[in-house]
Scaffold this active site. Sequence first.
Site, PDB file in Angstrom:
ATOM      1  N   CYS A   1      36.006  78.869  67.447  1.00 43.25           N
ATOM      2  CA  CYS A   1      36.175  78.546  69.025  1.00 43.25           C
ATOM      3  C   CYS A   1      36.827  80.508  69.379  1.00 43.25           C
ATOM      4  O   CYS A   1      35.697  80.885  70.591  1.00 43.25           O
ATOM      5  CB  CYS A   1      37.240  77.763  69.876  1.00 43.25           C
ATOM      6  SG  CYS A   1      38.561  77.820  69.349  1.00 43.25           S
TER       7      CYS A   1
ATOM      8  N   GLU B   1      33.155  70.987  71.282  1.00 41.93           N
ATOM      9  CA  GLU B   1      33.793  71.221  70.357  1.00 41.93           C
ATOM     10  C   GLU B   1      33.588  70.924  68.617  1.00 41.93           C
ATOM     11  O   GLU B   1      33.334  69.862  68.421  1.00 41.93           O
ATOM     12  CB  GLU B   1      34.741  71.939  70.830  1.00 41.93           C
ATOM     13  CG  GLU B   1      35.857  72.455  72.182  1.00 41.93           C
ATOM     14  CD  GLU B   1      36.829  72.663  72.029  1.00 41.93           C
ATOM     15  OE1 GLU B   1      36.977  74.066  72.254  1.00 41.93           O
ATOM     16  OE2 GLU B   1      37.555  71.334  72.805  1.00 41.93           O
ATOM     17  N   ASP B   2      33.605  71.854  67.516  1.00 40.15           N
ATOM     18  CA  ASP B   2      33.950  70.979  66.338  1.00 40.15           C
ATOM     19  C   ASP B   2      32.787  70.159  66.044  1.00 40.15           C
ATOM     20  O   ASP B   2      33.519  68.902  65.003  1.00 40.15           O
ATOM     21  CB  ASP B   2      35.235  71.021  66.608  1.00 40.15           C
ATOM     22  CG  ASP B   2      36.028  72.043  66.997  1.00 40.15           C
ATOM     23  OD1 ASP B   2      36.157  73.547  67.502  1.00 40.15           O
ATOM     24  OD2 ASP B   2      37.504  71.391  66.457  1.00 40.15           O
TER      25      ASP B   2
ATOM     26  N   ASP C   1      29.832  74.363  69.674  1.00 36.02           N
ATOM     27  CA  ASP C   1      30.427  76.093  69.631  1.00 36.02           C
ATOM     28  C   ASP C   1      31.045  76.558  67.942  1.00 36.02           C
ATOM     29  O   ASP C   1      30.694  77.630  67.746  1.00 36.02           O
ATOM     30  CB  ASP C   1      31.661  76.448  70.444  1.00 36.02           C
ATOM     31  CG  ASP C   1      33.651  75.227  69.641  1.00 36.02           C
ATOM     32  OD1 ASP C   1      33.179  74.474  68.514  1.00 36.02           O
ATOM     33  OD2 ASP C   1      34.232  75.775  70.415  1.00 36.02           O
ATOM     34  N   HIS C   2      31.093  75.662  67.290  1.00 39.15           N
ATOM     35  CA  HIS C   2      31.044  76.191  65.561  1.00 39.15           C
ATOM     36  C   HIS C   2      30.863  74.180  64.399  1.00 39.15           C
ATOM     37  O   HIS C   2      30.822  73.454  65.408  1.00 39.15           O
ATOM     38  CB  HIS C   2      32.367  76.626  65.077  1.00 39.15           C
ATOM     39  CG  HIS C   2      33.890  76.567  65.182  1.00 39.15           C
ATOM     40  ND1 HIS C   2      33.813  74.753  64.826  1.00 39.15           N
ATOM     41  CD2 HIS C   2      34.231  76.568  66.883  1.00 39.15           C
ATOM     42  CE1 HIS C   2      35.755  74.828  65.848  1.00 39.15           C
ATOM     43  NE2 HIS C   2      35.211  75.317  66.840  1.00 39.15           N
TER      44      HIS C   2
END
Length: 581
Positions: free
Chosen positions: A117, A78-79, A292-293
């Site tokens: 997300c 994530e992130d 995810d980003h």
Amino acid sequence: MTPPTSSYKNSACNQQKLNRSWATIVARECFCFDCVLWFGSPVKTTLIFALTFLFSLFAQWVSAIDETRPNILWISCEDISPNLGCYGDSYARTPNLDALAKQGVRFDRAFTHSGVCAILRSGVITGVYPVSIGSQHMRSRIVTPPHIKCFPEYLRGVGYYCTNRSKTDYQFEPPFTAWDRQGNKHNDWRGRADDQPFFSVINLTVCHESQIRHGEERHAQIKKKLAANQIHDPDQAAETLPPYIPNTPEARKNWAWYHDNISEMDRQVGQILQKLEDDGLAENTLVVFWSDHGQGMPRGKRWIYDSGTHVPVIMRWPGKLEKQSVRKDIVTLIDLTATTLSVAGVEPPEYTHGRVLIGEKKEPEPDYVFAHRDRMDESYELQRSARSRNFRYIRNYEPEKTYAQGIEYMDKMPAMKQWRRLHAEGKLTAAQGHWFAKPKPIEELYDCENDPHNVHNLANDPNHASTLSKMRKATEDWQIDVGDLGMISEPVLMERIEKLRVKVAAPELRVEASDDGLRIVAASATEGASITYRSQANGTWSPWILYSEANRQLQIGSDLIEVKACRIGCKDSATVRKKIN
């Protein structure tokens, strides 16, 4: 009225597909943007799925599986942006992911379709852009069109054992039929039957935005797990800090902790890969690592600049993908859906928007990939973006709003607090102050090769007028092609979608004779419902199994069967139980 045409590669712009989208259903009671969207006539048919299946004990069913199908492992985090050593980040300490890249393919131009997300994941799990199904607003609960499935169902249908550990966050509750095992109380691929191919997803959360500001005590626990050279000194952070973030002690500390968390995530990746190796599965497993980003720092996460959408993607597939190779073509995370299905020998459904990136059915690179930003928590925004190999275009549909709208969760970041303070004191550089501009420019254009942080807007530069025009048109064509529901106000959209949230009809069930013995016929009156079943033999229940063409025969010895039906966004049907003589 006929639908417009477009050059968009995976265009949904034909009457059959648009008729099956929520754009059609919502528009029939709302209004039509002829200049932006085309809404066809709604489908008014009631489909009853009649599914007959060969029913056997689970192990016997698995024995008939095509053993040539590869295993597939997704490791998502994530992130994070591509702040890894293998991507050239000198501040990063990521030995396991660097080794993975040497063993496979590194994608240098991979982008998300959203900067946050849940919206991103709604696209990946369905294989379509969120704006085409109404999941573009953060923290909403949608009902998808009836033909849209969670894509692991297609894998389960051909015999894959599908697990998810454990984050879903799809903008809808995952239907019961999505996974064989979901949550933390399973052992990933180790729960499958002998020789059964698997698709396992393991989501790593240690580098989430919230973990950058989680406090000294918690971060000390992270540091204990790292080697000394993996702990990042905040005093050395300034060299790699993005230029739009003010160089304050708080920002340097946040940046260092962000990198510490990435190092810990890298350590966890190493443990997963070692587990795969210990099980003797590494040689026949496609491993896909992705984020995810972009980075969970100010002007990263939630935004559709490269800082919020440019992500690492690494694939390893021994004997199939060339080692130490680098891909320069543009890809989007929606491509992972089509690629995974294709590698597993499943033809991606025609409604999906992604392309196949590897394997025998690899598809050509498009001219552009796309992204969108809509409501983020309590703040409304409306942006659309196209990304080519070298340029990013952004259209601001609400230019009267500043970029710097407050979002409570985002504003907890110490670096963000200092950024706002320095703005109030008039102490920002031009690159740092741009984020507070009001009004925003209607259009933005960035040369990402020479301006990777997207701080020099070229939209008014006559030397780039041709590029601006082409990317503007590509973005508008894409909006038309996918049926961009962001053009409809959220309250109106959700009111219409909510009317379609129903309890799925319980399957009608009967047992009938066939040439091979007994078989079961089941049907749900709810359009788009998936059906799952389990059986009891000698007092032992089998796992829940998704109906598919592979399952028709009723195993001798089964004396009880349970069946139920599910559909995304709707309440599961009642469970139907039937005794078998």
